[in-house]
Motif scaffolding. Structure first.
Motif, PDB file in Angstrom:
ATOM      1  N   UNK A 216      10.406 -47.618  15.859  1.00 13.84           N
ATOM      2  CA  UNK A 216      10.602 -48.573  16.939  1.00 13.84           C
ATOM      3  C   UNK A 216       9.882 -48.087  18.186  1.00 13.84           C
ATOM      4  N   UNK A 217       9.758 -49.005  19.154  1.00  8.99           N
ATOM      5  CA  UNK A 217       9.100 -48.658  20.400  1.00  8.99           C
ATOM      6  C   UNK A 217       9.562 -49.606  21.496  1.00  8.99           C
ATOM      7  N   UNK A 218       9.785 -49.049  22.696  1.00  7.09           N
ATOM      8  CA  UNK A 218      10.069 -49.827  23.893  1.00  7.09           C
ATOM      9  C   UNK A 218       8.949 -49.592  24.889  1.00  7.09           C
ATOM     10  N   UNK A 219       8.522 -50.654  25.552  1.00  2.00           N
ATOM     11  CA  UNK A 219       7.437 -50.551  26.527  1.00  2.00           C
ATOM     12  C   UNK A 219       7.834 -51.292  27.797  1.00  2.00           C
TER      13      UNK A 219
ATOM     14  N   UNK B  66      14.579 -51.247  -0.813  1.00  2.47           N
ATOM     15  CA  UNK B  66      13.767 -52.312  -0.208  1.00  2.47           C
ATOM     16  C   UNK B  66      13.992 -52.384   1.296  1.00  2.47           C
ATOM     17  N   UNK B  67      13.064 -52.947   2.096  1.00  2.00           N
ATOM     18  CA  UNK B  67      13.253 -53.054   3.554  1.00  2.00           C
ATOM     19  C   UNK B  67      14.377 -54.021   3.896  1.00  2.00           C
ATOM     20  N   UNK B  68      15.095 -53.720   4.974  1.00  2.04           N
ATOM     21  CA  UNK B  68      16.167 -54.591   5.475  1.00  2.04           C
ATOM     22  C   UNK B  68      15.858 -54.991   6.906  1.00  2.04           C
ATOM     23  N   UNK B  69      16.478 -56.045   7.348  1.00  2.45           N
ATOM     24  CA  UNK B  69      16.197 -56.603   8.679  1.00  2.45           C
ATOM     25  C   UNK B  69      16.821 -55.728   9.761  1.00  2.45           C
ATOM     26  N   UNK B  70      16.029 -55.227  10.734  1.00  2.00           N
ATOM     27  CA  UNK B  70      16.624 -54.508  11.874  1.00  2.00           C
ATOM     28  C   UNK B  70      17.590 -55.433  12.625  1.00  2.00           C
ATOM     29  N   UNK B  71      18.736 -54.896  12.982  1.00  2.00           N
ATOM     30  CA  UNK B  71      19.747 -55.716  13.653  1.00  2.00           C
ATOM     31  C   UNK B  71      19.655 -55.550  15.169  1.00  2.00           C
ATOM     32  N   UNK B  72      20.327 -56.437  15.886  1.00  2.00           N
ATOM     33  CA  UNK B  72      20.343 -56.386  17.358  1.00  2.00           C
ATOM     34  C   UNK B  72      21.162 -55.193  17.829  1.00  2.00           C
ATOM     35  N   UNK B  73      20.927 -54.817  19.081  1.00  2.48           N
ATOM     36  CA  UNK B  73      21.674 -53.716  19.674  1.00  2.48           C
ATOM     37  C   UNK B  73      21.524 -53.735  21.179  1.00  2.48           C
ATOM     38  N   UNK B  74      21.821 -52.610  21.816  1.00  5.72           N
ATOM     39  CA  UNK B  74      21.677 -52.497  23.272  1.00  5.72           C
ATOM     40  C   UNK B  74      20.856 -51.271  23.598  1.00  5.72           C
ATOM     41  N   UNK B  75      20.235 -51.314  24.753  1.00  5.85           N
ATOM     42  CA  UNK B  75      19.542 -50.138  25.274  1.00  5.85           C
ATOM     43  C   UNK B  75      19.777 -50.078  26.773  1.00  5.85           C
ATOM     44  N   UNK B  76      19.527 -48.943  27.378  1.00  8.78           N
ATOM     45  CA  UNK B  76      19.781 -48.759  28.807  1.00  8.78           C
ATOM     46  C   UNK B  76      18.477 -48.856  29.583  1.00  8.78           C
TER      47      UNK B  76
ATOM     48  N   UNK C 114       9.239 -46.942  43.475  1.00 11.72           N
ATOM     49  CA  UNK C 114      10.280 -47.585  42.680  1.00 11.72           C
ATOM     50  C   UNK C 114       9.840 -47.594  41.225  1.00 11.72           C
ATOM     51  N   UNK C 115      10.714 -47.160  40.324  1.00  7.56           N
ATOM     52  CA  UNK C 115      10.400 -47.091  38.900  1.00  7.56           C
ATOM     53  C   UNK C 115      11.424 -47.864  38.089  1.00  7.56           C
ATOM     54  N   UNK C 116      10.964 -48.319  36.911  1.00  8.96           N
ATOM     55  CA  UNK C 116      11.843 -48.906  35.906  1.00  8.96           C
ATOM     56  C   UNK C 116      11.668 -48.116  34.618  1.00  8.96           C
ATOM     57  N   UNK C 117      12.781 -47.675  34.030  1.00 11.36           N
ATOM     58  CA  UNK C 117      12.767 -46.919  32.781  1.00 11.36           C
ATOM     59  C   UNK C 117      13.529 -47.687  31.708  1.00 11.36           C
ATOM     60  N   UNK C 118      13.086 -47.569  30.472  1.00 16.96           N
ATOM     61  CA  UNK C 118      13.829 -48.119  29.345  1.00 16.96           C
ATOM     62  C   UNK C 118      13.924 -47.046  28.267  1.00 16.96           C
TER      63      UNK C 118
ATOM     64  N   UNK D 212       7.318 -45.901  28.488  1.00 12.24           N
ATOM     65  CA  UNK D 212       8.686 -46.351  28.775  1.00 12.24           C
ATOM     66  C   UNK D 212       8.954 -46.583  30.252  1.00 12.24           C
ATOM     67  N   UNK D 213       7.963 -46.532  31.111  1.00 15.93           N
ATOM     68  CA  UNK D 213       8.207 -46.700  32.540  1.00 15.93           C
ATOM     69  C   UNK D 213       7.037 -47.400  33.205  1.00 15.93           C
ATOM     70  N   UNK D 214       7.366 -48.056  34.335  1.00 21.08           N
ATOM     71  CA  UNK D 214       6.382 -48.632  35.246  1.00 21.08           C
ATOM     72  C   UNK D 214       6.869 -48.357  36.657  1.00 21.08           C
ATOM     73  N   UNK D 215       5.944 -48.247  37.593  1.00 20.05           N
ATOM     74  CA  UNK D 215       6.329 -47.961  38.971  1.00 20.05           C
ATOM     75  C   UNK D 215       5.493 -48.786  39.929  1.00 20.05           C
ATOM     76  N   UNK D 216       6.037 -48.926  41.139  1.00 13.64           N
ATOM     77  CA  UNK D 216       5.323 -49.586  42.226  1.00 13.64           C
ATOM     78  C   UNK D 216       5.816 -48.979  43.528  1.00 13.64           C
ATOM     79  N   UNK D 217       5.160 -49.272  44.617  1.00 18.13           N
ATOM     80  CA  UNK D 217       5.553 -48.749  45.920  1.00 18.13           C
ATOM     81  C   UNK D 217       6.122 -49.860  46.791  1.00 18.13           C
ATOM     82  N   UNK D 218       7.063 -49.475  47.636  1.00 22.55           N
ATOM     83  CA  UNK D 218       7.613 -50.404  48.619  1.00 22.55           C
ATOM     84  C   UNK D 218       7.492 -49.772  50.003  1.00 22.55           C
ATOM     85  N   UNK D 219       7.442 -50.603  51.013  1.00 20.01           N
ATOM     86  CA  UNK D 219       7.390 -50.132  52.393  1.00 20.01           C
ATOM     87  C   UNK D 219       8.729 -50.457  53.044  1.00 20.01           C
ATOM     88  N   UNK D 220       9.495 -49.423  53.334  1.00 21.12           N
ATOM     89  CA  UNK D 220      10.831 -49.586  53.926  1.00 21.12           C
ATOM     90  C   UNK D 220      10.697 -49.487  55.440  1.00 21.12           C
ATOM     91  N   UNK D 221      11.206 -50.511  56.131  1.00 24.70           N
ATOM     92  CA  UNK D 221      11.127 -50.557  57.591  1.00 24.70           C
ATOM     93  C   UNK D 221      12.524 -50.450  58.180  1.00 24.70           C
TER      94      UNK D 221
END
Length: 622
Positions: A36-39, A204-214, A265-269, A283-292
């Motif tokens: 599996x893979x999360x992006x 034989x292969x079986x269907x991956x089931x649903x779940x949760x991630x953080x 600011x980053x987002x991780x999965x 598993x991550x992306x980031x951006x910058x913010x300007x705090x005033x």
């Protein structure tokens, strides 16, 4: 596999789609059948303006992929039990039927009559066939014949004691099993069975089931928000493997945190377990913010309700405003908000007094007061005094505008010296300025004051309310050295004549919730009818405190040098008309953060005639 499952149970990252058939996959280090893979594909700030310690919105998009393959599985070796021995590995000895030997019994004593004497330790011998275990007996004939040659296959066994003539049973051990009664099973060589390897199995292969991630959102490397997200399978395909994939869109509200400027600011999965994925670096992306800044502090003076007398302790109060449409910021002790006060000469700008308050707290969209207790010098002779307050001097609070952090005002100054009225003189008519209709003032501007301020207790704001109040009673009596004195039986008031003197006693009582926040009651003035009850210097008399404790002060007239014995007396002008003669007493200069508290007390005596009524002029005769 057991370790992997334990992780999934202990944390919220239960991604069922990657663990299908995992008991078989990882049991004996077989190649994984699940991958599996999360992006994290995008992160976007939704708020236009981001202010310090304020909430802003952010959106992140994530792609996921999972695949289950079919695979060959090798089951564990299986144990096959030997049927001949029932798994024990041994069989019963056929020579002795499992007994391990026999007891040879003889009931004929060896020294019985007719028997030969013993030639050795025993009078007879038994011979046992070593091949089949049968016996041949010496001296008393044979028994239990067998087909074997005894001379070649026999052993001699003693039977009895010649001395006693007693018989003795002898145990004959089976030589085939050496007395154990069992022999090793020839079918399994004594092992009881053997291991067999089963054939490979196809899973034989079986269907991956649903779940949760953080999913985690971070600001400058610190996790601000975490949430568990349900994985909903959007698309799938089945060939030699079963594959599923889809997209997750998540919005979150984050706090921009302390301090201003550029922040990451980053987002991780699935961050803690990314090393188990196909790609461990997406598993991550980031951006910058300007705090005033989130606020613009302002300061304003709360205008005093009275002039500042010289040689007096006074209190000057300011209001700090933390209200602004641009945002909201809780000002806490960590910001170390300061306020510096200065009283300056209005002409020369020389500093007369200065003080500083630190650690001011103000809740968002709120206000708080700050006040300064200081002394107006006795020698100050200007009509006004300049007052200045500057806040946030250390810039502990980030603001959009620092230019309105200082305020300069002025307040009137009055003479605080002891005031005395001029000596009376012979005047038969009142002066033209006298207003017969004036009544003695009895209502004070402020007899009770209350103020509220924010304090920091147990890591949050607490609003504290404090107060101060003042009351007084006055009593006028005719001076004992005066002339005519009488009492009005209806009112109980004393009666005297104009031109004589009166004494006064004023008792002032103060109450406060916090004596450190207020000054003492510092003055008491007597205002007279003959001066139209004005507080102009020289038209009133300052009273002297003759007794004082924490809550009460007694005031009386200063000693009058013009009196016969320098007693505490005030002389009533001769021209004062008959009727009530009232004196109004103002107890004042009780300063609080909410202003100057004062109280008017009034008493009177009755005027009936003048001192000339008590004197006669006699012409001398010749």
């Amino acid at each position: 596999m057991k370790k992997l499952r334990k992780v999934c149970m202990c944390f919220l990252l239960v991604i069922s789609l990657c663990f299908i058939q995992s008991d078989f996959v990882f049991a004996y280090n077989q190649p994984s059948a699940a991958s599996y893979d999360f992006e994290c594909s995008e992160i976007k700030v939704l708020s236009d303006t981001i202010r310090e310690e304020n909430i802003f919105k952010i959106k992140a998009s994530f792609n996921y992929y999972a695949k289950n393959n079919g695979y060959w599985y090798q089951p564990s070796d299986q144990w096959v039990t030997c049927t001949d021995c029932g798994g024990s590995g041994n069989k019963q000895c056929p020579s002795c039927n499992g007994s391990g030997g026999v007891w040879d019994k003889d009931d004929i004593p060896c020294n019985a009559p007719g028997q030969p004497r013993c030639q050795s330790s025993c009078d007879g011998w038994d011979y046992q066939c070593t091949q089949c275990g049968h016996f041949q007996t010496s001296n008393r004939g044979q028994r239990n014949y067998c087909a074997h040659v005894y001379t070649a296959h026999q052993k001699r066994i003693g039977r009895c004691s010649c001395e006693t003539g007693e018989t003795k049973d002898v145990w004959l051990t089976c030589p085939s099993c050496n007395g154990s009664g069992t022999i090793s099973c020839p079918s399994c060589g004594g092992s009881g069975g053997h291991y067999e390897t089963p054939p490979m199995q196809w899973i034989p292969p079986t269907r991956p089931s649903s779940g949760t991630t953080r999913i985690d959102f971070l600001v400058d490397g610190k996790i601000i928000s975490s949430k568990d997200v349900e994985i909903q399978i959007n698309k799938e395909t089945v060939n030699s493997s079963w594959e599923v994939w889809g997209t997750i869109n998540v919005e979150a509200e984050l706090n921009a945190g302390e301090n201003i400027g550029i922040k990451n600011v980053e987002a991780h999965i699935n961050w803690d377990y990314r090393n188990r994925e196909i790609n461990t670096s997406n598993n991550s992306k980031s951006t910058n913010i300007n705090v005033i800044p989130a606020t613009n502090l302002q300061v304003e003076m709360i205008e005093p309700n009275a002039s500042y007398p010289t040689d007096t302790d006074v209190i000057t109060t300011y209001r700090i405003i933390n209200q602004d449409d641009i945002g909201a910021l809780n000002i806490r002790p960590k910001h170390n908000l300061t306020a510096i006060f200065k009283a300056l000469n209005s002409t020369t700008n020389d500093v007369i007094s200065t003080s500083k308050v630190e650690g001011i707290v103000i809740p968002e969209q709120g206000t708080n007061i700050v006040y300064f207790k200081w002394h107006v010098p006795k020698e100050y002779r200007e009509d006004t005094i300049k007052l200045q307050c500057e806040i946030n001097t250390t810039k502990g609070v980030n603001e959009t505008n620092y230019s309105d952090n200082i305020v300069v005002n002025s307040n009137d100054v009055e003479n605080g010296d002891i005031s005395s009225t001029p000596d009376t003189k012979l005047e038969l008519q009142p002066p033209s300025s006298f207003d017969r209709s004036l009544q003695a003032p009895f209502e004070s501007d402020l007899t009770y004051a209350a103020w509220e301020e924010w304090k920091w207790e147990k890591d949050w704001y607490v609003k504290k309310t404090n107060s101060a109040s003042l009351s007084a009673t006055a009593n006028i009596t005719v001076d004992v050295h005066g002339g005519y004195t009488a009492n009005n039986t209806t009112t109980g008031k004393q009666i005297t004549r104009s031109g004589y003197g009166v004494n006064s006693k004023v008792i002032a009582d103060k109450i406060t919730t916090n004596s450190k926040m207020v000054t003492d009651v510092q003055r008491c003035y007597a205002l007279f009818k003959e001066f139209n009850y004005t507080l102009k210097y020289g038209n009133y008399r300052t009273l002297e405190p003759t007794y004082q404790n924490a809550n009460q002060t007694t005031y009386e007239f200063y000693k009058n040098d013009a009196s016969f014995d320098k007693c505490r007396v005030h002389f009533i002008p001769v021209w004062v008309p008959d009727g009530k003669y009232s004196i109004s007493y103002k107890v004042s200069d009780y300063w609080t953060p909410a202003g100057m508290v004062s109280y008017y007390a009034t008493d009177y005596i009755i005027i009936d005639g003048s001192m000339y009524n008590d004197w006669n002029t006699v012409r001398g005769g010749s």
